[in-house]
Scaffold this motif. Structure first.
Motif, mmCIF file in Angstrom:
data_model
loop_
_atom_site.group_PDB
_atom_site.id
_atom_site.type_symbol
_atom_site.label_atom_id
_atom_site.label_comp_id
_atom_site.label_asym_id
_atom_site.label_seq_id
_atom_site.Cartn_x
_atom_site.Cartn_y
_atom_site.Cartn_z
ATOM 1 N N PHE A 114 0.828 -1.188 0.000
ATOM 2 C CA PHE A 114 0.000 0.000 0.000
ATOM 3 C C PHE A 114 0.867 1.245 0.000
ATOM 4 O O PHE A 114 1.959 1.253 0.558
ATOM 5 C CB PHE A 114 -0.890 0.052 1.263
ATOM 6 C CG PHE A 114 -1.902 -1.045 1.331
ATOM 7 C CD1 PHE A 114 -3.131 -0.906 0.714
ATOM 8 C CD2 PHE A 114 -1.632 -2.218 2.011
ATOM 9 C CE1 PHE A 114 -4.072 -1.913 0.775
ATOM 10 C CE2 PHE A 114 -2.562 -3.228 2.076
ATOM 11 C CZ PHE A 114 -3.788 -3.082 1.456
ATOM 12 N N ALA A 115 0.357 2.291 -0.618
ATOM 13 C CA ALA A 115 0.957 3.616 -0.522
ATOM 14 C C ALA A 115 0.044 4.434 0.384
ATOM 15 O O ALA A 115 -1.160 4.513 0.150
ATOM 16 C CB ALA A 115 1.063 4.257 -1.896
ATOM 17 N N ILE A 116 0.612 4.994 1.420
ATOM 18 C CA ILE A 116 -0.183 5.739 2.394
ATOM 19 C C ILE A 116 0.270 7.194 2.382
ATOM 20 O O ILE A 116 1.458 7.484 2.494
ATOM 21 C CB ILE A 116 -0.011 5.153 3.814
ATOM 22 C CG1 ILE A 116 -0.454 3.689 3.813
ATOM 23 C CG2 ILE A 116 -0.788 5.967 4.836
ATOM 24 C CD1 ILE A 116 -0.157 2.962 5.102
ATOM 25 N N THR A 117 -0.694 8.081 2.235
ATOM 26 C CA THR A 117 -0.413 9.512 2.274
ATOM 27 C C THR A 117 -0.798 10.033 3.651
ATOM 28 O O THR A 117 -1.922 9.818 4.118
ATOM 29 C CB THR A 117 -1.223 10.265 1.189
ATOM 30 O OG1 THR A 117 -0.929 9.699 -0.083
ATOM 31 C CG2 THR A 117 -0.886 11.747 1.180
ATOM 32 N N VAL A 118 0.160 10.686 4.287
ATOM 33 C CA VAL A 118 -0.043 11.204 5.636
ATOM 34 C C VAL A 118 0.228 12.701 5.626
ATOM 35 O O VAL A 118 1.206 13.159 5.045
ATOM 36 C CB VAL A 118 0.903 10.505 6.644
ATOM 37 C CG1 VAL A 118 0.698 11.053 8.053
ATOM 38 C CG2 VAL A 118 0.717 9.005 6.615
ATOM 39 N N GLU A 119 -0.628 13.467 6.267
ATOM 40 C CA GLU A 119 -0.437 14.909 6.374
ATOM 41 C C GLU A 119 -0.404 15.305 7.842
ATOM 42 O O GLU A 119 -1.048 14.669 8.684
ATOM 43 C CB GLU A 119 -1.582 15.657 5.675
ATOM 44 C CG GLU A 119 -1.630 15.442 4.188
ATOM 45 C CD GLU A 119 -2.790 16.166 3.531
ATOM 46 O OE1 GLU A 119 -3.547 16.885 4.234
ATOM 47 O OE2 GLU A 119 -2.942 16.008 2.312
ATOM 48 N N MET A 120 0.347 16.337 8.120
ATOM 49 C CA MET A 120 0.385 16.863 9.481
ATOM 50 C C MET A 120 -0.711 17.911 9.615
ATOM 51 O O MET A 120 -0.869 18.776 8.762
ATOM 52 C CB MET A 120 1.736 17.514 9.771
ATOM 53 C CG MET A 120 2.878 16.546 9.861
ATOM 54 S SD MET A 120 2.749 15.427 11.264
ATOM 55 C CE MET A 120 3.062 16.516 12.625
ATOM 56 N N GLU A 121 -1.498 17.781 10.686
ATOM 57 C CA GLU A 121 -2.569 18.730 10.918
ATOM 58 C C GLU A 121 -2.601 19.025 12.414
ATOM 59 O O GLU A 121 -2.821 18.137 13.227
ATOM 60 C CB GLU A 121 -3.901 18.139 10.461
ATOM 61 C CG GLU A 121 -5.044 19.132 10.494
ATOM 62 C CD GLU A 121 -6.316 18.529 9.919
ATOM 63 O OE1 GLU A 121 -7.241 18.296 10.708
ATOM 64 O OE2 GLU A 121 -6.350 18.290 8.702
ATOM 65 N N ASN A 122 -2.340 20.273 12.767
ATOM 66 C CA ASN A 122 -2.318 20.693 14.166
ATOM 67 C C ASN A 122 -1.384 19.827 14.999
ATOM 68 O O ASN A 122 -1.681 19.428 16.116
ATOM 69 C CB ASN A 122 -3.719 20.668 14.776
ATOM 70 C CG ASN A 122 -4.663 21.635 14.090
ATOM 71 O OD1 ASN A 122 -4.240 22.707 13.663
ATOM 72 N ND2 ASN A 122 -5.908 21.252 13.974
ATOM 73 N N GLY A 123 -0.225 19.483 14.424
ATOM 74 C CA GLY A 123 0.770 18.696 15.145
ATOM 75 C C GLY A 123 0.473 17.206 15.199
ATOM 76 O O GLY A 123 1.185 16.460 15.866
ATOM 77 N N GLU A 124 -0.564 16.750 14.528
ATOM 78 C CA GLU A 124 -0.901 15.333 14.522
ATOM 79 C C GLU A 124 -0.849 14.793 13.103
ATOM 80 O O GLU A 124 -1.188 15.486 12.154
ATOM 81 C CB GLU A 124 -2.305 15.107 15.091
ATOM 82 C CG GLU A 124 -2.433 15.441 16.559
ATOM 83 C CD GLU A 124 -3.813 15.098 17.101
ATOM 84 O OE1 GLU A 124 -4.513 14.279 16.490
ATOM 85 O OE2 GLU A 124 -4.178 15.669 18.130
ATOM 86 N N CYS A 125 -0.423 13.527 12.997
ATOM 87 C CA CYS A 125 -0.425 12.863 11.691
ATOM 88 C C CYS A 125 -1.832 12.399 11.376
ATOM 89 O O CYS A 125 -2.524 11.845 12.226
ATOM 90 C CB CYS A 125 0.515 11.650 11.707
ATOM 91 S SG CYS A 125 2.237 12.095 11.732
#
Length: 96
Positions: A76-87
């Motif tokens: 799998f390819a997983i896209t993760v973004e940081m939002e308010n200091g959380e993944c």
């Protein structure tokens, strides 16, 4: 040769020494359901897991085979973004 699930369960039930009433109580069902189980050729995995716990025997593996008998590799390819200091996982894609 296909194994009759109910007959196999009945063999272990008889060997367990439990009464039908006690077996039914532990399965959280009525006595009549126990007799119905003994007549079934095929039993769904959820019920089979409950019966396995009560009779302390792995019927799922015995009747359906080991879940590890076939190796499957998934990528799998997983896209993760940081939002308010959380993944935060935003996307998951299967890849070849």
């Amino acid at each position: 040769m296909k194994v009759h699930a109910g007959k196999k369960i009945k063999e272990h039930f008889v060997a367990s020494g439990l009464s039908v009433s006690e077996f039914a109580r532990r399965l959280n069902c009525h006595r009549q359901n126990v007799y119905d189980i003994f007549r079934r050729e095929v039993i769904d995995v959820g019920l089979l897991q409950r019966i396995s716990r009560v009779l302390e025997h792995d019927f799922v593996t015995e009747l359906y085979g080991s879940p590890n008998s076939t190796k499957v590799t998934l990528k799998f390819a997983i896209t993760v973004e940081m939002e308010n200091g959380e993944c935060k996982v935003t996307e998951v894609k299967a890849v070849k």
